[in-house]
Scaffold this motif. Structure first.
Motif, PDB file in Angstrom:
ATOM      1  N   PHE A  20      46.516  -4.923  29.287  1.00 51.68           N
ATOM      2  CA  PHE A  20      45.563  -4.075  28.558  1.00 51.68           C
ATOM      3  C   PHE A  20      45.737  -2.639  29.038  1.00 51.68           C
ATOM      4  O   PHE A  20      45.690  -2.372  30.242  1.00 51.68           O
ATOM      5  CB  PHE A  20      44.129  -4.542  28.805  1.00 51.68           C
ATOM      6  N   ILE A  21      45.943  -1.726  28.085  1.00 50.40           N
ATOM      7  CA  ILE A  21      46.241  -0.329  28.401  1.00 50.40           C
ATOM      8  C   ILE A  21      45.253   0.576  27.684  1.00 50.40           C
ATOM      9  O   ILE A  21      45.058   0.457  26.471  1.00 50.40           O
ATOM     10  CB  ILE A  21      47.684   0.028  27.975  1.00 50.40           C
ATOM     11  N   THR A  22      44.637   1.491  28.421  1.00 46.82           N
ATOM     12  CA  THR A  22      43.744   2.453  27.791  1.00 46.82           C
ATOM     13  C   THR A  22      44.507   3.745  27.508  1.00 46.82           C
ATOM     14  O   THR A  22      45.408   4.124  28.241  1.00 46.82           O
ATOM     15  CB  THR A  22      42.522   2.765  28.679  1.00 46.82           C
ATOM     16  N   GLY A  23      44.128   4.410  26.407  1.00 46.37           N
ATOM     17  CA  GLY A  23      44.809   5.648  26.031  1.00 46.37           C
ATOM     18  C   GLY A  23      46.266   5.421  25.692  1.00 46.37           C
ATOM     19  O   GLY A  23      47.126   6.243  26.020  1.00 46.37           O
ATOM     20  N   GLY A  24      46.558   4.319  24.999  1.00 43.39           N
ATOM     21  CA  GLY A  24      47.943   3.922  24.763  1.00 43.39           C
ATOM     22  C   GLY A  24      48.615   4.539  23.550  1.00 43.39           C
ATOM     23  O   GLY A  24      49.771   4.230  23.277  1.00 43.39           O
ATOM     24  N   VAL A  43      50.733  -7.224  24.849  1.00 43.44           N
ATOM     25  CA  VAL A  43      50.052  -5.956  25.106  1.00 43.44           C
ATOM     26  C   VAL A  43      48.960  -5.681  24.077  1.00 43.44           C
ATOM     27  O   VAL A  43      49.176  -5.821  22.869  1.00 43.44           O
ATOM     28  CB  VAL A  43      51.057  -4.788  25.098  1.00 43.44           C
ATOM     29  N   ALA A  44      47.814  -5.290  24.568  1.00 45.92           N
ATOM     30  CA  ALA A  44      46.758  -4.717  23.729  1.00 45.92           C
ATOM     31  C   ALA A  44      46.437  -3.339  24.292  1.00 45.92           C
ATOM     32  O   ALA A  44      46.456  -3.141  25.512  1.00 45.92           O
ATOM     33  CB  ALA A  44      45.511  -5.598  23.730  1.00 45.92           C
ATOM     34  N   PHE A  45      46.159  -2.389  23.400  1.00 48.07           N
ATOM     35  CA  PHE A  45      45.821  -1.051  23.886  1.00 48.07           C
ATOM     36  C   PHE A  45      44.739  -0.434  23.029  1.00 48.07           C
ATOM     37  O   PHE A  45      44.568  -0.782  21.858  1.00 48.07           O
ATOM     38  CB  PHE A  45      47.053  -0.143  23.939  1.00 48.07           C
ATOM     39  N   VAL A  46      43.994   0.466  23.649  1.00 47.32           N
ATOM     40  CA  VAL A  46      42.929   1.181  22.954  1.00 47.32           C
ATOM     41  C   VAL A  46      43.237   2.670  22.968  1.00 47.32           C
ATOM     42  O   VAL A  46      43.888   3.187  23.883  1.00 47.32           O
ATOM     43  CB  VAL A  46      41.545   0.927  23.590  1.00 47.32           C
ATOM     44  N   ASP A  47      42.760   3.329  21.924  1.00 53.50           N
ATOM     45  CA  ASP A  47      42.896   4.780  21.831  1.00 53.50           C
ATOM     46  C   ASP A  47      41.918   5.265  20.781  1.00 53.50           C
ATOM     47  O   ASP A  47      41.549   4.514  19.870  1.00 53.50           O
ATOM     48  CB  ASP A  47      44.323   5.182  21.463  1.00 53.50           C
ATOM     49  N   VAL A  48      41.512   6.517  20.897  1.00 56.31           N
ATOM     50  CA  VAL A  48      40.619   7.116  19.908  1.00 56.31           C
ATOM     51  C   VAL A  48      41.407   7.641  18.712  1.00 56.31           C
ATOM     52  O   VAL A  48      40.840   7.799  17.620  1.00 56.31           O
ATOM     53  CB  VAL A  48      39.782   8.241  20.550  1.00 56.31           C
ATOM     54  N   ALA A  49      42.693   7.893  18.879  1.00 56.91           N
ATOM     55  CA  ALA A  49      43.539   8.433  17.805  1.00 56.91           C
ATOM     56  C   ALA A  49      44.206   7.287  17.059  1.00 56.91           C
ATOM     57  O   ALA A  49      45.142   6.657  17.570  1.00 56.91           O
ATOM     58  CB  ALA A  49      44.580   9.377  18.389  1.00 56.91           C
ATOM     59  N   GLU A  50      43.756   7.012  15.868  1.00 59.04           N
ATOM     60  CA  GLU A  50      44.197   5.817  15.150  1.00 59.04           C
ATOM     61  C   GLU A  50      45.584   5.977  14.517  1.00 59.04           C
ATOM     62  O   GLU A  50      46.412   5.064  14.596  1.00 59.04           O
ATOM     63  CB  GLU A  50      43.170   5.428  14.085  1.00 59.04           C
ATOM     64  N   GLU A  51      45.853   7.109  13.878  1.00 62.10           N
ATOM     65  CA  GLU A  51      47.120   7.245  13.154  1.00 62.10           C
ATOM     66  C   GLU A  51      48.337   7.146  14.065  1.00 62.10           C
ATOM     67  O   GLU A  51      49.244   6.341  13.805  1.00 62.10           O
ATOM     68  CB  GLU A  51      47.141   8.555  12.364  1.00 62.10           C
TER      69      GLU A  51
END
Length: 259
Positions: A20-24, A43-51
Motif C-alpha cells: 500500500f503506497i500513499t501519494g502514488g 499494489v494499491a495506492f492512493v492519491d488526490v490527483a485522479e487523472e
C-alpha cells in the motif's frame, strides 16, 4: 541517469505481496508504484490527483506488469484513508508493506503562517503516516509481520529556511518511526524511515531547479550525479523485502552524500 526499472535487483519475497503506497500518482510515489509492480507485488495506492493516477495504471498495464489498484483519497480525511486501506486488503490480501510516501513541500515564510495553514501542513505531511500505520498494524501482525516505510526528508537535518512547517513535520517522522518500531517490533513489524535528498521529480525541476539550485547540488552532494525517484524506490524495495528482515528503527538516507 534516471535508471531503468528492470536494471535493479529482483526480490522474490516481494512477488505476490500486498503493498500500500500513499501519494502514488506522481513523483517518488509514482516510481514506487512502478517498481513494486515490476516485482510482481500486489499494489494499491492512493492519491488526490485522479487523472495522472489513472494514466499510471494504464501505463503499467501496457508494460504487462500486475495492474495496481488506484483509490482516490485526500489523506487529510483519515476515515477515507482507513476505508482505502480496508479496500486494498480486501482486494490484495493483508497489507505487508506500507509506504507512507505522501507529502507536500510548498514553500512558506514564518510570518505568513496561520494556525489553519500550520494544521493543514501537519495533516498533509505527518498525521496520515501515523494513522496509516495504525490501520495496517493488525493485518501485519496476523500475517506474521510486515514493513512500514515512513518517508522523511533531509530538510530537517540541514535546516532548510523556507518551509518550517514542512521541516517540523519531517523531523517528527523520525521520532514517530523510532517509537512505532519499538512498539510494533514484538509483532515482527519493521518500521524504518526513508530520508531522500533533493530528488529530481518533475515538480522539483519545474519549480525549484534554478541555476542557483544546480550550484547548490554541485557544492553539497558528494556524488556528481542527480538523484532520481528510482534511486529512492530501489531502497524502498530492499526495505519492503525479506532481505531487510532485521532492519528496524533506522533511517536510510539516499541523498548523494548531501548530509
Amino acid at each position: 541517469m534516471m535508471g531503468d526499472i528492470g536494471s535493479g535487483a529482483n526480490y522474490p519475497s516481494l512477488a505476490g505481496k500486498s503493498v500500500f503506497i500513499t501519494g502514488g500518482g506522481s513523483g517518488i510515489g509514482e516510481s514506487l508504484v512502478e517498481h513494486f509492480c515490476a516485482q510482481d507485488s500486489r499494489v494499491a495506492f492512493v492519491d488526490v490527483a485522479e487523472e495522472p493516477s489513472r494514466h499510471l495504471v494504464e501505463r503499467i498495464q501496457a508494460k504487462g506488469h500486475p495492474s495496481p489498484h488506484f483509490i482516490a483519497c485526500d489523506l487529510r480525511d483519515i476515515e477515507r484513508l482507513r476505508a482505502a486501506i480496508t479496500e486494498a486488503a480486501e482486494l490484495n490480501g493483508p497489507i505487508r508493506v506500507l509506504c507512507n510516501n505522501a507529502g507536500n513541500d510548498d514553500r512558506h515564510r514564518t510570518e505568513d503562517v496561520t494556525v489553519a495553514y500550520w494544521d493543514d501542513r501537519i495533516a498533509v505531511n505527518l498525521r496520515h503516516q501515523f494513522f496509516a500505520a495504525q490501520a495496517v498494524r493488525q493485518q501485519m501482525k496476523e500475517a506474521g509481520g510486515g514493513s512500514i516505510i515512513n518517508f522523511g526528508s533531509i530538510t530537517w537535518m540541514v535546516g532548510d529556511p523556507d518551509c518550517p512547517a514542512y521541516v517540523a513535520s519531517k523531523a517528527a517522522i523520525t521520532g514517530l518511526t523510532r517509537a512505532l518500531a519499538r512498539e510494533f517490533g514484538p509483532e515482527r513489524i519493521r518500521v524504518n524511515c526513508m530520508i531522500p535528498g533533493w530528488v529530481m521529480t518533475e515538480r522539483q525541476i519545474k519549480l525549484w531547479l534554478t541555476p542557483a539550485g544546480e550550484r547548490q547540488i554541485a557544492e553539497r552532494q558528494c556524488l556528481p550525479d542527480r538523484l532520481y525517484p528510482s534511486d529512492i524506490s530501489r531502497m524502498a524495495l530492499f526495505l519492503g523485502a525479506d532481505d531487510s528482515r532485521m532492519c528496524s528503527s533506522q533511517h536510510f538516507i539516499v541523498d548523494g552524500g548531501w548530509v
